[in-house]
Write a protein that holds these residues in place. Sequence first.
Motif, mmCIF file in Angstrom:
data_model
loop_
_atom_site.group_PDB
_atom_site.id
_atom_site.type_symbol
_atom_site.label_atom_id
_atom_site.label_comp_id
_atom_site.label_asym_id
_atom_site.label_seq_id
_atom_site.Cartn_x
_atom_site.Cartn_y
_atom_site.Cartn_z
ATOM 1 N N LYS A 287 0.831 -1.214 0.000
ATOM 2 C CA LYS A 287 0.000 0.000 0.000
ATOM 3 C C LYS A 287 0.862 1.259 0.000
ATOM 4 O O LYS A 287 0.676 2.174 -0.814
ATOM 5 C CB LYS A 287 -0.926 -0.019 1.214
ATOM 6 C CG LYS A 287 -1.757 1.251 1.378
ATOM 7 C CD LYS A 287 -2.602 1.178 2.637
ATOM 8 C CE LYS A 287 -3.370 2.481 2.855
ATOM 9 N NZ LYS A 287 -4.221 2.420 4.066
ATOM 10 N N TYR A 288 1.838 1.311 0.918
ATOM 11 C CA TYR A 288 2.669 2.519 1.017
ATOM 12 C C TYR A 288 3.672 2.611 -0.126
ATOM 13 O O TYR A 288 4.038 3.720 -0.556
ATOM 14 C CB TYR A 288 3.359 2.564 2.378
ATOM 15 C CG TYR A 288 2.386 2.961 3.473
ATOM 16 C CD1 TYR A 288 1.950 4.274 3.602
ATOM 17 C CD2 TYR A 288 1.855 1.995 4.337
ATOM 18 C CE1 TYR A 288 1.030 4.642 4.575
ATOM 19 C CE2 TYR A 288 0.933 2.357 5.316
ATOM 20 C CZ TYR A 288 0.520 3.679 5.427
ATOM 21 O OH TYR A 288 -0.398 4.030 6.383
ATOM 22 N N MET B 287 1.666 4.046 -2.943
ATOM 23 C CA MET B 287 1.464 5.469 -2.656
ATOM 24 C C MET B 287 2.694 6.277 -3.062
ATOM 25 O O MET B 287 2.592 7.332 -3.710
ATOM 26 C CB MET B 287 1.174 5.641 -1.163
ATOM 27 C CG MET B 287 0.745 7.035 -0.754
ATOM 28 S SD MET B 287 0.515 7.168 1.051
ATOM 29 C CE MET B 287 -0.786 5.973 1.317
ATOM 30 N N GLU C 177 3.206 6.302 -6.910
ATOM 31 C CA GLU C 177 2.272 7.226 -7.558
ATOM 32 C C GLU C 177 2.698 8.674 -7.309
ATOM 33 O O GLU C 177 2.638 9.513 -8.214
ATOM 34 C CB GLU C 177 0.856 6.987 -7.032
ATOM 35 C CG GLU C 177 -0.194 7.849 -7.732
ATOM 36 C CD GLU C 177 -1.615 7.498 -7.312
ATOM 37 O OE1 GLU C 177 -2.483 8.400 -7.418
ATOM 38 O OE2 GLU C 177 -1.879 6.353 -6.884
ATOM 39 N N GLN D 116 -3.367 3.883 -6.310
ATOM 40 C CA GLN D 116 -3.769 3.586 -4.931
ATOM 41 C C GLN D 116 -5.211 3.094 -4.870
ATOM 42 O O GLN D 116 -5.548 2.247 -4.034
ATOM 43 C CB GLN D 116 -3.618 4.834 -4.057
ATOM 44 C CG GLN D 116 -2.179 5.284 -3.859
ATOM 45 C CD GLN D 116 -2.108 6.568 -3.075
ATOM 46 O OE1 GLN D 116 -2.382 6.599 -1.885
ATOM 47 N NE2 GLN D 116 -1.744 7.663 -3.749
ATOM 48 N N GLN E 158 -5.247 -0.561 -5.770
ATOM 49 C CA GLN E 158 -4.789 -1.333 -4.624
ATOM 50 C C GLN E 158 -5.888 -1.413 -3.559
ATOM 51 O O GLN E 158 -6.082 -2.457 -2.924
ATOM 52 C CB GLN E 158 -3.524 -0.683 -4.048
ATOM 53 C CG GLN E 158 -2.745 -1.528 -3.050
ATOM 54 C CD GLN E 158 -3.223 -1.370 -1.629
ATOM 55 O OE1 GLN E 158 -3.796 -0.339 -1.280
ATOM 56 N NE2 GLN E 158 -2.993 -2.379 -0.813
#
Length: 329
Positions: free
Chosen positions: A275-276, A279, A282, A292, A295
Amino acid sequence: MSKAGALDLATGLGGKIDKNDVLSAIDKYEKYHVYYGGVEEERKSNYTDMVNKYYDLVTSFYEYGWGESFHFAPRWKDESLQESIKRNQHFMALQLGLKPGQKVLDVGCGIGGPLREIARFSLTAVTGLNNNEYQIERGKADFMKMPFPDNSFDAVYAIASTCHAPDVVGCYKEIYRVLKPGQCFAANEWCMTDAFDPSNEERQKIKAEIELGNGLPDVRLTRQCLEALEQAGFEVVWEKDLAVDSPLSWYLPLDKSRFSLSNFRSTAVGRIITKYMVMALEKVGLAPKGSQRVQAFLEKAADGLAAGGKKEIMTAVYFFLARKPYLDE
């Protein structure tokens, strides 16, 4: 089975969609689904667009987290996820009774992981069919309208693919048409079980999460698959939800309460890291805007699948073997 790295994930996001159009593609994809006010008929009538957008958006995530074979499998104790997937593919080949040199069709072949494994294991010539150009580029055709003559194949299989069909009877009829008489079609289907109660709001939410996060027009009941096979002309040889007596549950890779080094990327910690990472990718422009959100809906799918599996209202390992009878039978 190799897995993609972070750079592959970033550069692959969006597939064949122009990177500047990824965000609008996500908007349109999400609006097809109940979770965002969409209706089943809209998903079915636009299934080609919906499924193509889905696989363009998620294929790089699948490769990053799952490897080359995008499906679940019943699992033995002390067996890794990848070992169980390979064994499930060998099981499919053995159930079909594949012999060296036979012509076999893989309906919905993804990026070809199962196809290559089954071809190696059985020494057969396997043709892959897929309606997503991005996955095939690396036979693009619609499995509702197959570009093959009647009676072309000695065997047909589908692994977690015909669940995308808007009309399962029509899909099975096409498979019936291209299969030689006396030969078999085997599949692993994603289905709701008889324990699913459509009037239960919580269970409807689980089903909606699964449909959103997996590009599905609907998730059928197991008995609807059997009825569709018979309507298409097949004789069902045998069928079983392979989850019923599997030593380890098929949904374990998505269970946040469990930890696995061999499948770290799909664990709770691995998913947080992803996830991070997405982030960050992107933010610096390596991954397109909207990554994101892709995801996030895959997270919903994982949670829905795990919840559906735990409550035994959904199975991703429903197996059947069906035979096309001879004309004089």
